[in-house]
Design an enzyme around this catalytic site. Structure first.
Site, mmCIF file in Angstrom:
data_model
loop_
_atom_site.group_PDB
_atom_site.id
_atom_site.type_symbol
_atom_site.label_atom_id
_atom_site.label_comp_id
_atom_site.label_asym_id
_atom_site.label_seq_id
_atom_site.Cartn_x
_atom_site.Cartn_y
_atom_site.Cartn_z
ATOM 1 N N LYS A 89 0.829 -1.246 -0.088
ATOM 2 C CA LYS A 89 0.205 -0.341 0.225
ATOM 3 C C LYS A 89 0.574 1.192 0.012
ATOM 4 O O LYS A 89 1.856 1.227 0.893
ATOM 5 C CB LYS A 89 -0.930 -0.422 0.921
ATOM 6 C CG LYS A 89 -1.716 1.354 1.653
ATOM 7 C CD LYS A 89 -3.276 0.409 0.181
ATOM 8 C CE LYS A 89 -3.976 2.235 0.228
ATOM 9 N NZ LYS A 89 -3.711 2.466 -0.600
ATOM 10 N N GLN A 110 7.086 3.630 4.075
ATOM 11 C CA GLN A 110 6.114 3.031 4.046
ATOM 12 C C GLN A 110 5.988 2.297 4.575
ATOM 13 O O GLN A 110 4.787 1.992 5.378
ATOM 14 C CB GLN A 110 5.100 3.646 2.230
ATOM 15 C CG GLN A 110 3.546 3.303 2.003
ATOM 16 C CD GLN A 110 3.475 4.700 2.635
ATOM 17 O OE1 GLN A 110 4.203 5.476 1.754
ATOM 18 N NE2 GLN A 110 2.493 4.608 3.014
ATOM 19 N N LYS A 113 5.600 3.603 8.740
ATOM 20 C CA LYS A 113 4.170 3.930 8.444
ATOM 21 C C LYS A 113 3.145 3.490 8.446
ATOM 22 O O LYS A 113 2.096 3.697 9.242
ATOM 23 C CB LYS A 113 4.418 5.425 7.426
ATOM 24 C CG LYS A 113 3.123 6.368 7.375
ATOM 25 C CD LYS A 113 3.179 7.067 5.672
ATOM 26 C CE LYS A 113 4.275 7.457 5.338
ATOM 27 N NZ LYS A 113 4.149 8.231 4.555
ATOM 28 N N LYS A 125 5.817 1.835 -2.787
ATOM 29 C CA LYS A 125 5.605 3.365 -3.505
ATOM 30 C C LYS A 125 4.977 3.027 -4.942
ATOM 31 O O LYS A 125 6.001 2.103 -5.658
ATOM 32 C CB LYS A 125 6.142 4.094 -3.097
ATOM 33 C CG LYS A 125 5.755 5.840 -3.413
ATOM 34 C CD LYS A 125 5.063 5.967 -2.344
ATOM 35 C CE LYS A 125 4.583 7.472 -2.425
ATOM 36 N NZ LYS A 125 3.328 7.726 -1.516
ATOM 37 N N GLY A 164 -2.961 8.209 -4.635
ATOM 38 C CA GLY A 164 -2.777 9.454 -4.758
ATOM 39 C C GLY A 164 -1.322 9.740 -4.369
ATOM 40 O O GLY A 164 -0.697 9.345 -2.671
ATOM 41 N N ASP A 165 -0.488 10.998 -4.674
ATOM 42 C CA ASP A 165 0.387 11.435 -3.751
ATOM 43 C C ASP A 165 1.278 12.719 -5.313
ATOM 44 O O ASP A 165 0.051 12.976 -5.832
ATOM 45 C CB ASP A 165 1.494 10.382 -3.898
ATOM 46 C CG ASP A 165 3.226 11.484 -3.210
ATOM 47 O OD1 ASP A 165 3.335 10.319 -1.748
ATOM 48 O OD2 ASP A 165 4.680 11.959 -3.987
ATOM 49 N N THR A 208 -4.437 13.117 5.055
ATOM 50 C CA THR A 208 -3.608 13.854 5.483
ATOM 51 C C THR A 208 -2.813 15.173 5.824
ATOM 52 O O THR A 208 -1.885 15.661 7.283
ATOM 53 C CB THR A 208 -2.622 13.554 4.691
ATOM 54 O OG1 THR A 208 -2.725 13.039 3.369
ATOM 55 C CG2 THR A 208 -0.497 13.335 5.043
ATOM 56 N N ASN A 239 -2.361 19.290 -1.599
ATOM 57 C CA ASN A 239 -3.380 18.474 -1.154
ATOM 58 C C ASN A 239 -3.181 18.353 0.179
ATOM 59 O O ASN A 239 -4.201 18.631 1.486
ATOM 60 C CB ASN A 239 -3.861 17.102 -1.715
ATOM 61 C CG ASN A 239 -4.423 16.606 -0.619
ATOM 62 O OD1 ASN A 239 -3.948 14.934 0.049
ATOM 63 N ND2 ASN A 239 -5.736 15.971 -0.835
ATOM 64 N N SER A 382 -6.938 5.567 3.360
ATOM 65 C CA SER A 382 -7.263 4.752 2.380
ATOM 66 C C SER A 382 -7.358 3.519 3.214
ATOM 67 O O SER A 382 -8.057 2.973 2.330
ATOM 68 C CB SER A 382 -5.309 4.255 1.893
ATOM 69 O OG SER A 382 -5.844 5.784 0.802
#
Ligand code: NDP
Length: 450
Positions: A89, A110, A113, A125, A164-165, A208, A239, A382
């Site tokens: 993820k 990630q 996290k 990622k 997204g990022d 976020t 964002n 998410s």
């Protein structure tokens, strides 16, 4: 040489051309040292050797046709780093700076996290060096379709769930999802950040930024402080930055800055959020436009962003929310913030502070949150989107927001508990890294040598 240092040195020798990955590795492994020295089980099971190598790394060509009929070619990446705790993820980033090094550092971060969120998610990622800026909607669509023509083979609701990022928002997720569905004939929760009409979760867009402010609140409360009346500097205007600003206002703070790759605004009366959203979410134009509507605002052009000089951090403030990109806050910026009395830094972007800046914040013992803790609200929500998709339900804004707040508080508590356990109460870098690592490492041991 001790175990952690040996692994860092081996990686440095092997990947001298991946500075971002090495920086993340040094930050993470450096702070895991006391846990690893205490417990030989990690070395006996070669946990670090396995953790630093992705389970799978995919690089592919993305050809597409621009509006002038010319064929363009970009690179696409997906790094499936670690699936011990659940499906891979992590977001997709579309930005010209993207390369394997950037995706690898983001994917590595990630893993821990996602572990901290307590939800069942592994780490991954992906992205491309495609730049959506200045492209028409049709060009973005053709690019996304071509990107998915390869990516669909590697992802799935139970395998790998991208989001997204930077450069990948609701528009891009929509085009990517449409093509996935066409190729597979399956409508499932393979991507998060989806539109609200077709499987998206309320609060995902805000998560976020909101989460980063919730985390700052938890840190401040531990010192008997609050957000009310505090001046906040925020960098970025995407964002994360926009919803950081929104939540700061709702909790009584005054955000006075925003930035993009061309410059920054200092609006001492408080950033006009509606105007910022209009310029960045709707019109997608440069922040320099802001001063046309708010003439009392100071606009400063970026001098040399590549060298990490970000004027945002020279504005006197109580709170700092770096929310643009990696290494945007260096030692000089950290010193300026501390000299100006800044008491709290909550990282919204991934690895926005250099190793030297981080060290200065830790030495000063201010409230300092590393990204993997403070920006985990996005991926956590998410995870909540995946739960809603799996149960074919949809929760209200208030329900999701409440869960997000609980998750952020939980992350703060587990990081600060571990920090205390090691006698370094203020050190949430150490606390977050060890708390996230323990769960992944023990699960890896339980799952055998795979
Ligand atoms: P957006 O694309 O929405 O916004 C990015 C912002 O940062 C823009 O203002 C952009 O300026 C600026 N920016 C990006 N790259 C650079 C660069 N190389 N130099 C200077 N400015 C730059 O991205 P997000 O807000 O989603 O992401 C921001 C950060 O937060 C990233 O580090 C991302 O990894 C991290 N993050 C995002 C999550 C999410 O849910 N979206 C979750 C967790 C972390 P411009 O408009 O000029 O391009």
């Amino acid at each position: 040489m001790n175990y952690t240092q040996t692994i860092i040195e081996k990686m440095k020798e092997k990947y001298p051309y991946q500075p971002f990955f090495l920086q993340a590795l040094q930050e993470i492994l450096g702070s895991l040292k006391p846990e690893i020295e205490r417990n030989k089980i990690y070395e006996e099971n070669a946990i670090l050797e396995r953790l630093v190598v992705p389970e799978r790394s995919i690089a592919f060509r993305v050809p597409w046709v621009n509006d002038n009929g010319k064929i363009e070619v970009n690179m696409g990446y997906r790094i499936e780093f670690n699936s011990t705790l659940g499906p891979y993820k992590g977001g997709l980033r579309f930005h010209p700076s993207v390369n394997e090094d950037i995706i690898k550092f983001l994917g590595f971060e990630q893993i821990l996290k996602n572990s901290l969120t307590t939800l069942a998610m592994g780490g991954g990622k992906g992205g491309s060096d495609f730049d959506p800026k200045g492209k028409s909607d049709n060009e973005v669509m053709r690019f996304c379709q071509s990107f998915m023509n390869e990516l669909y083979r590697h992802i799935g609701e139970r395998t790998d769930v991208p989001a997204g990022d930077i450069g990948v928002g609701a528009r891009e997720i929509g085009y990517l999802f449409g093509q996935y569905k066409r190729l597979t004939n399956v409508f499932d929760g393979v991507l998060t950040g989806k539109g609200l009409k077709w499987g998206g979760s309320l609060v995902r867009k805000e998560a976020t930024g909101y989460g980063s402010v919730y985390f700052a609140k938890a840190m401040l409360e531990s010192k008997g402080e609050g957000l009310e009346g505090k001046i906040a500097c925020v960098s970025g205007s995407g964002n994360v930055a926009i919803y950081t600003i929104e939540k700061l206002y709702s909790l009584g703070a005054k955000p006075v800055s925003a930035s993009d790759s061309k410059g920054m605004i200092y609006d001492s009366e408080g950033v006009d959020l509606a105007l910022l959203k209009e310029l960045k979410e709707v019109q997608r134009v440069s922040l320099s436009e802001y001063i046309k509507y708010r003439p009392n605002t100071k606009y400063t052009k970026v001098q040399d962003y590549a060298k990490g000089r970000n004027e945002v951090w020279s504005i006197p403030c109580d709170l700092a929310f770096p929310s643009a990109t990696q290494n945007e806050l260096n030692a000089l910026d950290a010193k300026t913030l501390l000299d100006n009395g800044c008491m709290c830094v909550s990282e919204g972007a991934n690895m926005p502070c250099t190793l030297e800046a981080t060290e200065l914040f830790l030495q000063a013992k201010i409230c300092y949150a590393p990204a993997k803790a403070s920006n985990a609200g996005g991926v956590a929500t998410s995870g909540l989107e995946m739960s809603q998709n799996a149960s074919m339900s949809s929760w209200s804004f208030a329900e999701v927001d409440e869960k997000l707040q609980k998750i952020m508080k939980g992350i703060y508590e587990s990081a600060s508990e571990v920090a205390k356990e090691f006698g370094e109460e203020h050190n949430l870098v150490l606390g977050a890294n060890i708390a996230g690592f323990r769960k992944v490492a023990m699960a890896m041991i339980e799952q055998g040598v795979v």
